[in-house]
Each structure stands twice: as structure tokens, then as C-alpha cells.
Motif scaffolding. Structure first.
Motif, PDB file in Angstrom:
ATOM      1  N   GLY A  27       0.814  -1.210   0.000  1.00  0.00           N
ATOM      2  CA  GLY A  27       0.000   0.000   0.000  1.00  0.00           C
ATOM      3  C   GLY A  27       0.845   1.255   0.000  1.00  0.00           C
ATOM      4  N   LYS A  91      -8.899   3.494   0.510  1.00  0.00           N
ATOM      5  CA  LYS A  91      -7.893   2.588  -0.044  1.00  0.00           C
ATOM      6  C   LYS A  91      -7.288   3.176  -1.309  1.00  0.00           C
ATOM      7  CE  LYS A  91      -6.983  -2.014  -1.714  1.00  0.00           C
ATOM      8  NZ  LYS A  91      -7.463  -3.255  -2.214  1.00  0.00           N
ATOM      9  N   SER A  93      -4.878   2.183  -4.578  1.00  0.00           N
ATOM     10  CA  SER A  93      -4.303   1.097  -5.369  1.00  0.00           C
ATOM     11  C   SER A  93      -3.532   1.685  -6.533  1.00  0.00           C
ATOM     12  CB  SER A  93      -5.404   0.186  -5.919  1.00  0.00           C
ATOM     13  OG  SER A  93      -6.171  -0.359  -4.873  1.00  0.00           O
TER      14      SER A  93
END
Length: 133
Positions: A27, A91, A93
Motif C-alpha cells: 500500500g 484505499k 491502489s
């Protein structure tokens, strides 16, 4: 750490551990995340030292700083790429697209009095997990 040797960078335990942490982290960690991770091995390291070394490594091109909504995040992935960011859960990505990178650089080439060296694009939306919740 061959990267450091090739760029005439002082080889310190802190920098080695920070780079190692970033390479293993799945991440885009914040300074706090890096601090907590590195502190497991270097118990006496301070958050200020982590921050200073992250900035230094970013300036030297060994890590990339990504600023998302005013928060600095860091990554060891130096391959040109873009980011997909969920506005639901936050999140982040990586999204690799040579086509998008080439197109962005082509368009940026039309900017007068400015030479663009690199580009990245952030895509904001809702991830599959958040749409299912």
C-alpha cells in the motif's frame, strides 16, 4: 542497498530499514505507518527522524511521495503509474497504464515554458467492497 550506493547516499540503518519497510508494505503508508513499522526494529528511532529520512529518500528519487487529500504517503514503486482512490474507505491502489502515461506526457508537452518530466493521475471513486457494504 545498491540504490543508495549508485546515488552517493550515506548508508544508514534508518534509511535501510525505511526502504525495506516500504518495499514490503502493501500500500501507501503515511509517516505514522512507516514510523510504527520501522520502530519494531529500531526501537529508539523518532518520528522526526523517519519523516526527515522519507523526505531525503524522496528527494533522491529512491521513494515516491504521494499527496492524497493533504496527507503525505510514501511508496517504493518507482515504475510510472497512477492511483485509484476509494472515497469510501480511502484505499489507494496502483494503476499501471503506459497508454495513459504516454498520453498525459504528450498533452503536457503542449504546456508552454514548462518541461514536464513525469505525470501521474489520481482516479477517485468507490471500490467494489464499499459498493457491496
Amino acid at each position: 542497498m545498491r540504490e543508495m550506493e549508485s546515488k552517493d547516499i550515506k548508508y544508514t540503518n534508518q534509511r535501510i530499514e525505511i526502504l525495506d519497510f516500504l518495499k514490503k508494505f502493501d500500500g501507501h503508508p503515511t509517516v505514522d505507518d512507516v514510523y510504527e513499522g520501522v520502530r519494531k526494529k529500531l526501537t529508539r528511532i523518532s518520528k522526526a527522524t523517519v519523516y526527515k529520512n522519507l523526505r531525503f529518500l524522496a528527494e533522491k528519487g529512491l521513494v515516491k511521495e504521494v499527496n492524497i487529500k493533504g496527507v503525505s504517503r510514501f511508496e517504493a514503486n518507482l515504475i510510472p503509474h497512477h492511483h485509484i482512490i476509494c472515497i469510501g474507505c480511502g484505499k489507494i491502489s496502483d494503476y499501471e497504464s503506459e497508454k495513459l502515461t504516454e498520453y498525459s506526457l504528450k498533452i503536457a508537452g503542449e504546456i508552454e515554458d514548462f518541461e514536464v518530466e513525469t505525470t501521474d493521475t489520481n482516479f477517485y471513486g468507490i471500490c467494489k467492497k464499499c459498493t457491496e457494504d
